[in-house]
Design an enzyme around this catalytic site. Structure first.
Site, PDB file in Angstrom:
ATOM      1  N   GLU A   2      -1.343  -8.614   3.700  1.00 60.81           N
ATOM      2  CA  GLU A   2      -1.270  -9.204   5.051  1.00 60.81           C
ATOM      3  C   GLU A   2      -2.652  -9.488   5.627  1.00 60.81           C
ATOM      4  O   GLU A   2      -2.788 -10.273   6.552  1.00 60.81           O
ATOM      5  CB  GLU A   2      -0.433  -8.303   5.974  1.00 60.81           C
ATOM      6  CG  GLU A   2      -1.137  -7.074   6.540  1.00 60.81           C
ATOM      7  CD  GLU A   2      -1.349  -5.950   5.515  1.00 60.81           C
ATOM      8  OE1 GLU A   2      -0.882  -6.082   4.361  1.00 60.81           O
ATOM      9  OE2 GLU A   2      -2.001  -4.944   5.876  1.00 60.81           O
ATOM     10  N   CYS A  24       0.837  -1.202   0.000  1.00 61.74           N
ATOM     11  CA  CYS A  24       0.000   0.000   0.000  1.00 61.74           C
ATOM     12  C   CYS A  24       0.874   1.256   0.000  1.00 61.74           C
ATOM     13  O   CYS A  24       1.541   1.539  -0.993  1.00 61.74           O
ATOM     14  CB  CYS A  24      -0.987  -0.043   1.165  1.00 61.74           C
ATOM     15  SG  CYS A  24      -2.384   1.088   0.937  1.00 61.74           S
ATOM     16  N   HIS A  83      -3.555  -4.677   0.579  1.00 64.11           N
ATOM     17  CA  HIS A  83      -3.026  -5.156   1.855  1.00 64.11           C
ATOM     18  C   HIS A  83      -3.017  -6.676   1.868  1.00 64.11           C
ATOM     19  O   HIS A  83      -3.949  -7.311   2.330  1.00 64.11           O
ATOM     20  CB  HIS A  83      -3.861  -4.602   3.016  1.00 64.11           C
ATOM     21  CG  HIS A  83      -3.534  -3.187   3.360  1.00 64.11           C
ATOM     22  ND1 HIS A  83      -2.539  -2.846   4.241  1.00 64.11           N
ATOM     23  CD2 HIS A  83      -4.046  -2.021   2.899  1.00 64.11           C
ATOM     24  CE1 HIS A  83      -2.453  -1.520   4.330  1.00 64.11           C
ATOM     25  NE2 HIS A  83      -3.363  -1.001   3.518  1.00 64.11           N
TER      26      HIS A  83
END
Ligand code: MN
Length: 265
Positions: A233, A125, A231
């Site tokens: 993660e 990001c 994102h």
């Protein structure tokens, strides 16, 4: 120790958000009020899941923090607030969000040093935007002004839910990891890459043409530096292809360490 991590690479994770006391209600018997680091636990958790040891890096714009890089095997640039446009020679747009210029300077310097020395880097990001600006590129300060709002790049759905697709460019490192064709991603940004930095090439775009992933090909062929605008993660549960991006960073970190390619002092 029986953890299987005794020889694992060390991945530094930048903190790119600060929380001021006025925005962080004090906890009874907690810390005295002061500026605090803000970093989602999902980053170190994902790094651990990918087989590396996460090391949280504090944004101290001081050359004395440089030696930490010599001990790291890879770098993960986390998400966070907008980069101040002075970092790429522009004046603030009225829609610019919260910025932390000292933190920007620290993270950009760290990133340039990592690229110069061949330390593997993955940007998430804001981290993708840091990579591009570190390489001399620029950003759109408010994406809806450029591509409209047919695609909502600031989703209100949880991070675990993809809300738009990206088209992965064949022949890129991203394509090796995600496969070509479309991929489903989440989206939590109102800025995006405008002009590409030196050695940066596009590896995925959203249907509205927004740049959603990049490879840095400006270094030696073994260099690993890529960025994704989503994102990952938050997406790795049940999506092995997203975890594979992080595992690729960890593999590159291990390979760089074994080549003795750690940052020189
Ligand atoms: Mn997006």
């Amino acid at each position: 120790m029986g953890t299987g991590l005794t020889d694992a690479p060390l991945i530094g994770i930048t903190t790119s958000e600060l929380r001021r006391p006025e925005n962080a209600p004090p906890i009874l018997h907690g810390e005295p009020p002061g500026t605090e680091l803000a970093l989602g636990l999902s980053y170190p958790s994902a790094v651990l899941q990918a087989g590396a040891i996460p090391v949280i890096l504090a944004p101290l714009p001081d050359s004395r923090d440089a030696p930490i890089l010599e001990r790291l095997d890879g770098l993960l640039l986390s998400g966070g607030p907008d980069i101040h446009p002075h970092a790429y020679g522009q004046e603030p747009d009225p829609q610019l969000g919260v910025t932390e210029q000292r933190l920007d300077g620290w993270e950009l310097a760290l990133t340039r040093r990592a690229l110069t020395s061949g330390l593997p880097v993955l940007g998430v990001c804001r981290g993708l935007q840091v990579l591009n600006v570190a390489a001399g590129g620029t950003l759109h300060q408010h994406l809806p002004d450029v591509v409209g709002e047919a695609i909502n790049h600031r989703q209100s759905a949880p991070g675990s839910e993809p809300t738009h697709t990206v088209e992965v460019e064949p022949g890129t490192r991203l394509a090796e990891l995600l496969g070509t064709g479309t991929a489903d991603v989440n989206s939590f940004h109102h800025q995006a890459i405008d002009r590409l930095g030196e050695g940066i090439r596009v590896s995925a775009r959203a249907p509205d043409s927004t740049i959603e992933a990049i490879d840095w090909v400006g270094g030696p062929s073994a260099a690993f530096a890529l960025g994704v605008q989503w994102h990952l993660e938050s997406l790795i549960a049940g999506r092995p292809e997203q975890l594979a991006l992080l595992t690729a960073l960890v593999d590159a970190a291990r390979a760089a360490r074994d080549r003795g390619a750690r940052m020189a002092a």
